[in-house]
Each structure stands twice: as C-alpha cells, then as structure tokens.
Design a protein around this motif. Sequence first.
Motif, mmCIF file in Angstrom:
data_model
loop_
_atom_site.group_PDB
_atom_site.id
_atom_site.type_symbol
_atom_site.label_atom_id
_atom_site.label_comp_id
_atom_site.label_asym_id
_atom_site.label_seq_id
_atom_site.Cartn_x
_atom_site.Cartn_y
_atom_site.Cartn_z
ATOM 1 N N PHE A 275 -39.298 -31.685 -84.480
ATOM 2 C CA PHE A 275 -38.867 -32.645 -85.484
ATOM 3 C C PHE A 275 -37.531 -33.275 -85.070
ATOM 4 O O PHE A 275 -37.349 -34.494 -85.164
ATOM 5 N N ASP A 278 -38.353 -35.623 -82.084
ATOM 6 C CA ASP A 278 -39.175 -36.792 -82.398
ATOM 7 C C ASP A 278 -38.484 -37.784 -83.330
ATOM 8 O O ASP A 278 -38.865 -38.957 -83.375
ATOM 9 N N THR A 279 -37.501 -37.321 -84.073
ATOM 10 C CA THR A 279 -36.774 -38.222 -84.970
ATOM 11 C C THR A 279 -35.452 -38.697 -84.354
ATOM 12 O O THR A 279 -34.678 -39.375 -85.031
ATOM 13 N N THR A 280 -35.230 -38.350 -83.073
ATOM 14 C CA THR A 280 -33.979 -38.741 -82.404
ATOM 15 C C THR A 280 -34.284 -39.345 -81.039
ATOM 16 O O THR A 280 -34.106 -38.697 -79.997
ATOM 17 N N ASN A 287 -29.084 -35.398 -85.646
ATOM 18 C CA ASN A 287 -28.286 -35.351 -86.872
ATOM 19 C C ASN A 287 -27.013 -36.176 -86.754
ATOM 20 O O ASN A 287 -26.065 -35.982 -87.516
#
Length: 596
Positions: A275, A278-280, A287
Amino acid sequence: MMLKILLSPIVLILFLITFTGNSYSQSSLNDKVFSGQLFKDEITRAYLYPSKIIWQSDTLGMNVISPEVLLSPYKGQLTTSSEGMSVLKSDSNMIASVLLDYGKELYGGIEISAGIRSDKNPVKVRIRLGESVTEAMSDCNDNSHPGMSSATNDHSLRDYTLEIPWLGTVEIGNSGFRFVRIDLIDKGAELPIRSIRAIARFRDIPYLGSFHSSSERLNKIWETGAYTVHLNMQEYLWDGIKRDRLVWLGDVHPEVMTINNVFGDQEVVRKSLDFGRDTTPLPGWMNGMSSYSLWWIITHRDFYLYNGDLEYLREQQQYLTGLINQIKSKIDSTGKENLDGGRFLDWPTSENPEVIHSGLQALMLITMKAGKDIAEWLNDDELEKTCIESIRKLEKHTPSTHQNKQAAALLAIAGILSSEDASNILLKGGANNFATFYGYYMLEALALDGKYNEAMQIISDYWGAMLDLGATTFWENFNYDEKHNAVPIDQLPDESKFNIHSDGGNHCYIGLRASLCHGWASGPTSWLTRHVLGIQVIEPGSKVIRISPNLGDLDFAEGSFPTPLGIIKVKHVKQAGEKIESEIEAPEGVIIKIDD
C-alpha cells in the motif's frame, strides 16, 4: 417398456434440483444473489461484557436502576419480557448516565439491546467511547482551539447521539476504546436496557511467540506490546486504533518486528508495505516524509530476513532500485544527507532540525546497508554497487549527537558512533527522555554495548510506568516525568493531580486526541525475545538462528519464537556462578548456533 411418471410443478422443481447436478445447491450467496460483489471481512467479531461500573449519575436507584444487569452474560436475543432489565430514567433534574469499563482496550463498537416499554417511540441517547475514563467523560470540540483538552471525533467517531428503538438492538462504532458512557438525553423518558456489549474486531491469529521470566513486570510488558500491535492489525497495519488508523511506513517497522517475533509471517504486512509503495509513485516520499521511505526499505530487509519470501522480495525490485537511486541523489559531495520532503524522526525531536539531520544521516546509512543486504539476496550486482558507493560516501560525514538519545541510538546502530559513547548518553537520567517510538532503537543501541540489565531496568521503568497508570496497551507518547502525581487512565479525573491523558502531550497528541494504543510503542516485545531469550536470526527465512541469552538479574527466561519451518522453544535458567543452562527445541531444517 417405458414407465411414464407425471410430476406436479413443485415436485418437478425438487426433482431437478436433486438430480440435475450439485451446481445449484453448492452455489454461494455471493455467487447466486450478489454476482460476486460481496467481499468477506478479514476480521473476526467477538463480544465482551463490561467488567465494572466506574460511575453512575444516580446511586439511590431512582434514575439508574439495577445497573449491575449490564455486567451479566447475555445470549444476544431479546424477549417480550420486561424482567431482568437495567433501567435509565431521565427527568428535569437529572440525566441518567452510566460509565462502563470493559477491562481492556479494544477496537470495535458497542451493541445496545433495549427492552420493551410502554412508549414505542425511539429514545435519544448519547454514547461516548474513551481510551481513558477522562476521555469517556469529556465533551467534544472541533479541534479548532489548540491546547484544549476536550476530545475530538477525528478519524473515528467516539461521541455519538443516536436513537434507540423500542424492543430492538443497535450497533455503533468503530473506534479504539476501553470505557463507554451512556446518557439518556430525552427527559421524561425511560429506557430499559438488557445489555451493552462491546464488539471487538481483531484478526483471529495465534500468538506463536511467547516470553516468560522471573519478572512478572517484564512478562506483562512483553504481552502488552504484542497485544498493542495485534489490535492494530486490522484491514491494514495501522498506527493506532482510535487515530490515525493509517498506514504510516515509519511506524510500521517496530510493528513488523513485533509481528515477526509474535505472529510470524502475516499477510497484513505485505498488504501494508505494498500500500505504501503503490500510493507513492517516485519521486514521492511515503507519507510525505523521506525517513518513512527509508523505513520501508529497512522493514523489507527485516521481513525477508525473518520470513524468507524471495518471490515477494523480487516484487519490490523495480521500485526499490528507483528509490535507492533517489536516496543516493540526496547525498552531497561531502557525504552529508540532503533529504527533502518532510524531515521527521519522531515527535519529541520534531522541532530540533540539528538532531533531525543527525538522525537522518544515520538512518540513511542504515538504509543503504539494508539495501545492500537485499541486493545480495536478489543477486542484483548493480543495486549492490549503488548501495556500497552510497555507504562509503555517507561514512565521510560524522554528525553530532547533540547529547540526544534518538540521535545517539541511530548513530550507534549505523556504526557511526561507538556503542560505549551511545550508552553514556542513553543511560543518563535512565528512563527520562526515552520515547515510545525511538525507545526501541535506544534499547537496541544499549544491547550493542552489552547493557542488557540496564536496558531491562529502563523497560521496567518506562513501559512499566504506563502499566502503573492503567494502560492495557502502549501509548503514542509518554513523558516519563509526567508519571509523578498523575491520575491513572482508569480513574475519574482529580483536579489535584496531573491528568496523564488530557494534560500531557504536544503536536498531534495534545490532550485527549492522544492515541493510547499505538503500535510503534511495542519495541520491548521484540527486544526481549531477541536479547533476553537470545533468539537472533542470522540467515533469511530464520534458517540459521543464534541463541545468546542475556538474563541480567533474572533467574530464568523461557519462551517461543515462530519460524517458517516451525516453532523454536528455549528455556534459560541461571545456575551458580552466573552460568546459564539452556534447553532448546528447534524444528527440522533450522540450524541453531549457540554462543559459548
């Protein structure tokens, strides 16, 4: 001869269902009704009764009647009988209220089962969930007034107003809590209640690792750290169960180390690390903080070392290579880190840029060493070369510790600072200036200098102080000095004493917004397994284990440790002359190396 049988329509349907194959009878609800659109929850639900009533608005039996009923077992089914109910009655003089203690922090909601009454209209109640008694007794604000000690509904609602039906059951949640207050808001109303059960949500997985010693305090600390992380293993691996309930990739490292030592290989770790990846998309930082991308690499190294899933590690290779090169580009010609993005170690150091630099310099070196290990495991010569070049470059710069415990710990682990020099800083003042997150790395640095007994004393003092203050899970933040004259979290507020939840803290944990179940605080659990039980992983997949116990003042220590090949069990007993006698059981395929 042909026999002709005439069947009625109903019989014919039954005949076809029975004899034309099993496809109809075996199809699931998901396939038959929802066309594959149902997704099963990974999480188990279980019910918990309150263990005690801490407070009630009325002790004369006029407005709060038979509250002890709420402590009794309930089978989950109401009847039309009005017998055996607790009754709340609010009037113009008093709002009927009860404060319940469920005995242990949990994640989930509550189920209220209300009985039959003469008025069929719903009645309005207010529900307040709290990680502490103070929080459950507090009002909410909109978080627009920094410094106020009121609770908030950030991330998860913990202060509700809702209607309770006539002869019915409602559920609300989810959040992290231990205490629940219910107020009957409607005046002139009466509410019979059979049960207020907590609905605990958790992964139903076994505790494969264990720790037991001659110190009950250390035993409890080990268990509390394990339980803290277990609660945060929800759909993803969260930082906290009340807030933020997010995948913070720095917080994940100490949590994954606890999982490695207690639960073994868990899919929620892969899911959460993926996660973050895949989100960075690169050149982003996980974050928004460069250090959290560094921790992602370190976590992958340690997850593979313990569990040995090479196929999963290979899935990271492309992203990892890009990230390593991105980090390398943030080293200047003198070997000094020049990371951009959010520059963060932990909250106690967040306003000290010089300490942050020292910590990031060390953390970058630790990361490149982790990257080198991963490159070797992947047989990636180019990546290994990049990491070696970065290590050599970073070693040219030696930042100051600034006499800061976080910086000293990381610099020692990175090999920049001698373990003896680090210990001198870390042991100054004992548990003072320890921290919940970086306390784990402070303990690891003490172990490098052989200060096992001193580290156990700090564990007992610092993490044990949270237990003394009523903790059943470890907290996001704890200032050791604040333990003096403090109100435990399981007691009603006392204006003559410091309120450890509402009065303490800074930053995101001002007042009652503080998380009292934060996975990054679980460090002693994995530390005690590694350094007291002495179970150290030497080769990937836990295939080679070194056993090197350090009992300090303990008379004995025993426990278990999960590997992909089975459970290791150890027992160490101190003999005369400080000699330790050990019993070790290991599964087939695991090589045990014992230090003399």
